[in-house]
Design an enzyme around this catalytic site. Structure first.
Site, short mmCIF file in Angstrom:
data_model
loop_
_atom_site.label_atom_id
_atom_site.label_comp_id
_atom_site.label_asym_id
_atom_site.label_seq_id
_atom_site.Cartn_x
_atom_site.Cartn_y
_atom_site.Cartn_z
N HIS A 118 0.88 -1.18 0.00
CA HIS A 118 0.00 0.00 0.00
C HIS A 118 0.92 1.22 0.00
O HIS A 118 1.52 1.53 1.03
CB HIS A 118 -0.89 0.01 1.25
CG HIS A 118 -1.74 -1.22 1.39
ND1 HIS A 118 -3.04 -1.27 0.97
CD2 HIS A 118 -1.46 -2.44 1.92
CE1 HIS A 118 -3.54 -2.47 1.24
NE2 HIS A 118 -2.60 -3.20 1.81
N PHE A 119 1.04 1.87 -1.14
CA PHE A 119 2.02 2.97 -1.25
C PHE A 119 1.37 4.35 -1.18
O PHE A 119 2.03 5.36 -1.34
CB PHE A 119 2.88 2.79 -2.50
CG PHE A 119 3.96 1.74 -2.35
CD1 PHE A 119 4.23 1.14 -1.12
CD2 PHE A 119 4.73 1.35 -3.44
CE1 PHE A 119 5.24 0.18 -0.98
CE2 PHE A 119 5.74 0.39 -3.31
CZ PHE A 119 5.99 -0.19 -2.08
N ARG A 120 0.05 4.41 -0.98
CA ARG A 120 -0.64 5.62 -0.49
C ARG A 120 -0.80 6.76 -1.49
O ARG A 120 -1.45 7.75 -1.15
CB ARG A 120 0.05 6.19 0.76
CG ARG A 120 0.32 5.18 1.87
CD ARG A 120 -0.93 4.52 2.34
NE ARG A 120 -0.75 3.77 3.58
CZ ARG A 120 -1.57 2.79 3.96
NH1 ARG A 120 -2.59 2.44 3.20
NH2 ARG A 120 -1.36 2.17 5.08
N ASN A 175 -6.62 0.89 -2.33
CA ASN A 175 -7.23 1.75 -1.31
C ASN A 175 -6.48 3.07 -1.15
O ASN A 175 -6.11 3.47 -0.06
CB ASN A 175 -7.38 1.02 0.03
CG ASN A 175 -6.07 0.46 0.57
OD1 ASN A 175 -5.17 0.09 -0.19
ND2 ASN A 175 -5.94 0.41 1.88
N HIS A 195 -8.76 -10.09 0.50
CA HIS A 195 -8.44 -9.87 1.91
C HIS A 195 -9.57 -10.57 2.66
O HIS A 195 -10.70 -10.09 2.68
CB HIS A 195 -8.41 -8.37 2.23
CG HIS A 195 -8.15 -8.07 3.67
ND1 HIS A 195 -7.21 -7.16 4.09
CD2 HIS A 195 -8.71 -8.56 4.81
CE1 HIS A 195 -7.20 -7.11 5.42
NE2 HIS A 195 -8.10 -7.94 5.88
N HIS A 213 -2.27 -12.42 2.34
CA HIS A 213 -1.81 -12.50 3.73
C HIS A 213 -2.58 -13.49 4.62
O HIS A 213 -3.26 -13.11 5.56
CB HIS A 213 -1.75 -11.14 4.41
CG HIS A 213 -2.90 -10.20 4.18
ND1 HIS A 213 -4.20 -10.60 4.12
CD2 HIS A 213 -2.90 -8.85 4.00
CE1 HIS A 213 -4.96 -9.54 3.93
NE2 HIS A 213 -4.21 -8.48 3.85
N ASP A 254 2.65 -6.73 2.52
CA ASP A 254 1.52 -5.89 2.92
C ASP A 254 2.03 -4.57 3.50
O ASP A 254 1.44 -4.03 4.46
CB ASP A 254 0.60 -6.62 3.91
CG ASP A 254 -0.73 -5.91 4.10
OD1 ASP A 254 -1.12 -5.12 3.23
OD2 ASP A 254 -1.39 -6.16 5.13
N HIS A 299 1.81 3.89 8.29
CA HIS A 299 1.04 4.95 8.94
C HIS A 299 2.04 5.78 9.74
O HIS A 299 3.07 5.25 10.19
CB HIS A 299 -0.02 4.36 9.87
CG HIS A 299 -1.03 3.52 9.16
ND1 HIS A 299 -2.06 4.06 8.41
CD2 HIS A 299 -1.16 2.18 9.05
CE1 HIS A 299 -2.79 3.08 7.90
NE2 HIS A 299 -2.25 1.92 8.25
O1 DOR Z 1 -3.19 -3.69 8.14
C1 DOR Z 1 -3.61 -3.35 7.05
N1 DOR Z 1 -3.44 -2.11 6.57
N2 DOR Z 1 -4.28 -4.24 6.29
C2 DOR Z 1 -4.92 -3.88 5.15
O2 DOR Z 1 -5.49 -4.72 4.53
C3 DOR Z 1 -4.91 -2.49 4.71
C4 DOR Z 1 -3.75 -1.80 5.22
C5 DOR Z 1 -3.74 -0.31 5.00
O3 DOR Z 1 -4.01 0.10 3.87
O4 DOR Z 1 -3.42 0.42 5.92
#
Ligand code: DOR
Length: 440
Positions: free
Chosen positions: A65-67, A97, A179, A233, A304, A308
């Site tokens: 997830h590179f945001r 996402n 997921h 995962h 994964d 944050h």
């Molecule tokens: O822990 C997680 N964080 N699991 C996910 O499936 C999404 C991810 C996120 O995008 O922060």
């Protein structure tokens, strides 16, 4: 056409496609490996003396997830791809996402454009399923497949209704990556545990049963429609045992290093840094997942990577977000396991590169052989160094593995024949390419 540049890697311990090692040289012309031999009597435009180092295919991380776009305060494609280059990750598959969600061809095109501008390594992007099946879901290109969040919430991406889910499985034939957590069970348990702010409760709210229920449903639908399914995962012993009993040939599964190496005891030491979805489990789950990986029940490894910020993680549960970074530490974590005898280096390379290329049908990647793309990593298996927060390139600036003493750190990373990371230094001018995926 004459090559425009050549790179010679000399005296490396090269992992060959048959799992054996050859001490020798690798010649790369432009983006491709052209020769692997004990000695190559040519001069390269650039030469790397790799004596004492092991040459592996570059890691393909199939879940990150590179945001970017939209959540760049956590990470962006440039910082994430710098972290990849340092971690020996030469290609990644990124999740939808982001903001906006990657649910249309236009959003996918936008990510591809941003990545072409910013990414030091190769990239691919999943398309996200929503309850309303958007027309682009089946036609979007290039993409490794459809990402389905069966649970643990992602706004519009949440697909917790069985009829909606079935509609996705029934239509088309492209890979579906799930997921697998059951949202109804999570909702119910969240109420039961309401008011508890100890983050350790996370693994009890989103418990093994929640994961198992969703994996059972995904398998059932995949069997009904003979639909290519990938389980992201995998986290519980129960799911691993289920797959051991019944795993159709068109189903694959992955595990993260953290579900192999961390468990619920981590909440006591690293608090909310241990919070992720699906959550960390028990030491017994660690053992069963390891065995499933060794036995081929689980096919490959993904990080994964879900960064944050420190401020976000400093809040009080349940306001703390789930997720942890991973691309900088995954290869040394797994190679340390190999050096310490839990598996072999060839198995690690298979789980982190060749098996991923095979499952997602990514052509010409995952092996060190003539004709394959020159995505490579030279690692030092004889030098232990700790994971240090101060050295992290991910924008979030922390690691759940801080302080772990690891070997197998990347020394040189090559993407498309270009040296992108060399003894601690990045060449930020290098750019990766969009990955392609052969049809199912
Ligand atoms: O822990 C997680 N964080 N699991 C996910 O499936 C999404 C991810 C996120 O995008 O922060």
């Amino acid at each position: 056409m004459a090559p425009t540049s050549s790179l010679l890697i000399r005296r490396a311990r090269i992992l060959l496609p048959n799992g054996e090692f050859l001490v020798g040289d690798v010649l790369i012309c432009d983006r491709q490996i052209v020769k692997v031999a004990a000695e190559i009597a040519l001069e390269g435009d650039r030469e790397i003396d790799a004596i004492g180092l092991t040459l592996l295919p570059g890691v393909i991380d199939p879940q990150v997830h590179f945001r970017e776009p939209g959540l760049e305060h956590k990470e962006d494609l440039f910082t994430a791809s710098c972290a990849c280059a340092k971690g020996g990750v030469t290609s990644f598959l990124e999740m939808p996402n982001t903001r906006p969600l990657t649910t249309t061809q236009a959003a996918l095109d936008d990510k591809l454009r941003l990545a072409a501008e910013k990414c030091l390594v190769n990239y691919g992007f999943f398309i996200g399923a929503t309850a309303e099946i958007l027309p682009d879901l089946l036609s979007a290109n290039p993409t490794p497949g459809i990402k389905v969040f069966m649970g643990s919430m992602h706004g519009q991406l949440l697909m917790d209704d069985e009829a909606n889910l079935e509609a996705i499985f029934a239509k088309g034939d492209r890979l579906i990556a799930v997921h697998a957590e059951d949202q109804a069970r999570i909702n119910q348990r969240r109420q039961e545990f309401a008011g508890i702010s100890d983050v350790a409760i996370h693994s009890q709210i989103q418990d093994n049963q929640a994961a198992l229920l969703a994996t059972q449903l995904a398998l059932k639908l995949s069997q009904k429609y003979q639909r290519r399914l990938h389980i992201l995962h995998l986290s519980t012993g129960e799911e691993a045992e289920l797959l051991r009993q019944e795993k159709p040939s068109w189903v694959t599964a992955e595990v993260t290093p953290q579900h192999l190496l961390l468990n619920t005891s981590a909440y006591a030491t690293i608090g909310s840094f241990a919070q992720m979805n699906p959550p960390l489990r028990s030491p017994r789950d660690n053992e069963i997942l390891w065995q499933a990986l060794l036995d081929g029940v689980i096919d490959f490894i993904a990080t994964d990577h879900a960064p944050h910020t420190l401020a976000e993680k400093a809040q009080t549960y349940p306001n703390t977000p789930s997720g942890m970074p991973g691309v900088e530490t995954s290869l040394p974590l797994m190679l340390t396991q190999a050096v310490e005898g839990r598996c072999t280096v060839a198995q690690v390379a298979n789980w982190m590169s060749a098996a991923v290329a095979k499952a997602y049908k990514i052509p010409n990647k995952g092996k060190i052989a003539p004709g394959f793309d020159a995505d490579l990593v030279l690692v030092d298996l004889d030098n232990y160094r700790p994971v240090l927060r101060s050295e992290m390139l991910t924008k979030c600036g922390w690691s759940p593995f801080e302080g772990w003493n690891l070997t197998g750190w990347p020394v040189v990373t090559v993407v498309g024949g270009k040296v992108v990371f060399d003894h601690g230094k990045l060449d930020t001018n290098v750019r990766g390419e969009a990955l392609t995926f052969d049809a199912e």
